[in-house]
Design a protein around this motif. Structure first.
Motif, PDB file in Angstrom:
ATOM      1  N   SER A  40      33.301  38.013  37.284  1.00 16.25           N
ATOM      2  CA  SER A  40      32.479  38.173  36.082  1.00 16.25           C
ATOM      3  C   SER A  40      31.851  39.560  35.985  1.00 16.25           C
ATOM      4  CB  SER A  40      31.384  37.103  36.038  1.00 16.25           C
ATOM      5  OG  SER A  40      30.523  37.236  37.149  1.00 16.25           O
ATOM      6  N   ARG A  42      33.341  42.241  36.443  1.00 11.35           N
ATOM      7  CA  ARG A  42      34.341  43.160  35.917  1.00 11.35           C
ATOM      8  C   ARG A  42      34.708  42.843  34.467  1.00 11.35           C
ATOM      9  NH1 ARG A  42      36.380  41.698  40.950  1.00 11.35           N
ATOM     10  NH2 ARG A  42      38.000  40.439  39.993  1.00 11.35           N
ATOM     11  N   ILE A  43      34.000  41.885  33.865  1.00  9.15           N
ATOM     12  CA  ILE A  43      34.299  41.467  32.495  1.00  9.15           C
ATOM     13  C   ILE A  43      33.076  41.680  31.616  1.00  9.15           C
ATOM     14  CG2 ILE A  43      35.007  39.542  31.022  1.00  9.15           C
ATOM     15  CD1 ILE A  43      36.326  38.300  33.488  1.00  9.15           C
ATOM     16  N   TYR A  45      31.468  41.440  27.425  1.00 12.77           N
ATOM     17  CA  TYR A  45      31.619  40.675  26.191  1.00 12.77           C
ATOM     18  C   TYR A  45      30.976  41.444  25.048  1.00 12.77           C
ATOM     19  CZ  TYR A  45      32.674  37.103  29.624  1.00 12.77           C
ATOM     20  OH  TYR A  45      33.221  36.418  30.675  1.00 12.77           O
ATOM     21  N   SER A  87      27.214  41.777  29.968  1.00 18.09           N
ATOM     22  CA  SER A  87      27.715  41.083  31.149  1.00 18.09           C
ATOM     23  C   SER A  87      27.465  39.583  31.000  1.00 18.09           C
ATOM     24  CB  SER A  87      27.007  41.586  32.406  1.00 18.09           C
ATOM     25  OG  SER A  87      25.637  41.155  32.405  1.00 18.09           O
ATOM     26  N   HIS A 176      36.813  35.549  23.794  1.00 14.45           N
ATOM     27  CA  HIS A 176      37.480  36.737  24.326  1.00 14.45           C
ATOM     28  C   HIS A 176      36.517  37.609  25.130  1.00 14.45           C
ATOM     29  CE1 HIS A 176      40.685  35.371  22.004  1.00 14.45           C
ATOM     30  NE2 HIS A 176      40.640  36.187  20.956  1.00 14.45           N
ATOM     31  N   GLY A 177      37.012  38.109  26.237  1.00 10.96           N
ATOM     32  CA  GLY A 177      36.265  39.064  27.046  1.00 10.96           C
ATOM     33  C   GLY A 177      37.031  40.376  27.110  1.00 10.96           C
ATOM     34  N   GLU A 178      36.496  41.312  27.857  1.00  7.42           N
ATOM     35  CA  GLU A 178      37.133  42.627  27.970  1.00  7.42           C
ATOM     36  C   GLU A 178      36.971  43.138  29.390  1.00  7.42           C
ATOM     37  OE1 GLU A 178      36.143  47.046  26.240  1.00  7.42           O
ATOM     38  OE2 GLU A 178      36.229  45.411  24.786  1.00  7.42           O
ATOM     39  N   ARG A 179      38.070  43.554  29.990  1.00  4.89           N
ATOM     40  CA  ARG A 179      37.990  44.119  31.338  1.00  4.89           C
ATOM     41  C   ARG A 179      37.264  45.457  31.269  1.00  4.89           C
ATOM     42  NH1 ARG A 179      40.840  42.277  35.715  1.00  4.89           N
ATOM     43  NH2 ARG A 179      40.603  44.366  36.595  1.00  4.89           N
ATOM     44  N   GLU A 184      41.190  46.083  28.679  1.00  7.92           N
ATOM     45  CA  GLU A 184      42.114  45.019  28.270  1.00  7.92           C
ATOM     46  C   GLU A 184      41.346  43.819  27.722  1.00  7.92           C
ATOM     47  OE1 GLU A 184      45.204  41.839  30.410  1.00  7.92           O
ATOM     48  OE2 GLU A 184      44.192  43.405  31.571  1.00  7.92           O
ATOM     49  N   THR A 185      41.829  43.270  26.610  1.00 10.00           N
ATOM     50  CA  THR A 185      41.205  42.084  26.025  1.00 10.00           C
ATOM     51  C   THR A 185      41.694  40.844  26.764  1.00 10.00           C
ATOM     52  OG1 THR A 185      41.028  43.084  23.838  1.00 10.00           O
ATOM     53  CG2 THR A 185      40.953  40.686  23.944  1.00 10.00           C
ATOM     54  N   LEU A 186      40.768  40.009  27.170  1.00  9.68           N
ATOM     55  CA  LEU A 186      41.085  38.763  27.861  1.00  9.68           C
ATOM     56  C   LEU A 186      40.896  37.615  26.879  1.00  9.68           C
ATOM     57  CD1 LEU A 186      39.179  39.493  31.185  1.00  9.68           C
ATOM     58  CD2 LEU A 186      41.604  39.857  30.703  1.00  9.68           C
TER      59      LEU A 186
END
Length: 203
Positions: A40, A42-43, A45, A87, A176-179, A184-186
């Motif tokens: 988490s 590394r991700i 929002y 975060s 959706h999250g983002e690295r 990169e979109t997750l």
């Protein structure tokens, strides 16, 4: 037992105060399964996703960021065109702030609670309950402390931080999250998507 700051020891709920204070002892406990999303840190929002998971409007999110109440810890806005990135912990704090505001807790006390939440370890948050009588916010780390506060006629509203944590985790899993490192979109996993796939396979 907790240090009251005046050289004496005290048990029971810990009242949160603004300004400089003695550090609150950390208790080494294992966080319950599911309360610390893997990777988490590394991700991030984006604002709309944080709003959806926390149950707030974008206007609230923007105002709280501009006034310093809850600022995005991953990436703040640097002028026009820059997307704030929050975060997982930020989103948990946003949801808690919303609940406190809805019950009439003062902004000063909310700011103190936000600072307190940011300073605590993840394992501490998982077992923490924040109680408020409208005038003061208290930290309770055991059921006995919650009961004691209620019996004393002080605590009228409580937030189990671990429960909020799991609610946010569940909500963000569908969004959706983002690295942070690659951008990169997750894509989140929505239960209805899985249901549709099963129906297609069955057909």
């Amino acid at each position: 037992m907790r240090n009251t700051g005046d050289g004496t020891a005290a048990g029971g709920p810990f009242p949160l105060h603004g300004g400089a204070a003695d550090p609150i002892p950390r208790h080494t406990v294992a966080a319950p399964a599911g309360t610390s999303p893997e990777g988490s840190d590394r991700i991030g929002y984006r604002g709309p996703t944080a709003c959806a998971a926390a149950g707030i409007t974008y206007r609230q999110l923007d105002y709280w960021a501009r006034t310093g109440l809850v600022e995005p810890s991953v990436r703040p806005a640097y002028g026009s065109g820059t997307q704030r990135l929050y975060s997982f912990r930020d989103v948990v704090v946003l949801k808690i702030v919303k609940r406190f505001l809805d019950t009439g807790v003062s902004l000063q006390n909310i700011r103190t609670a936000v600072q307190h939440l940011r300073e605590r370890e993840r394992a501490d948050l998982a077992q923490m309950t924040l109680m408020s009588d409208g005038a003061t916010v208290y930290e309770c780390s055991s059921p006995d402390e919650v009961v004691g506060l209620l019996q004393g006629g002080q605590g009228v509203f409580g937030i189990a931080v671990g429960v909020v944590w799991r609610d946010v985790e569940s909500a963000l899993a569908e969004l959706h999250g983002e690295r942070v490192d690659t951008g990169e979109t997750l894509v989140g996993h929505h239960p209805s998507d899985e249901l549709a796939r099963r129906r297609n396979r069955a057909g």
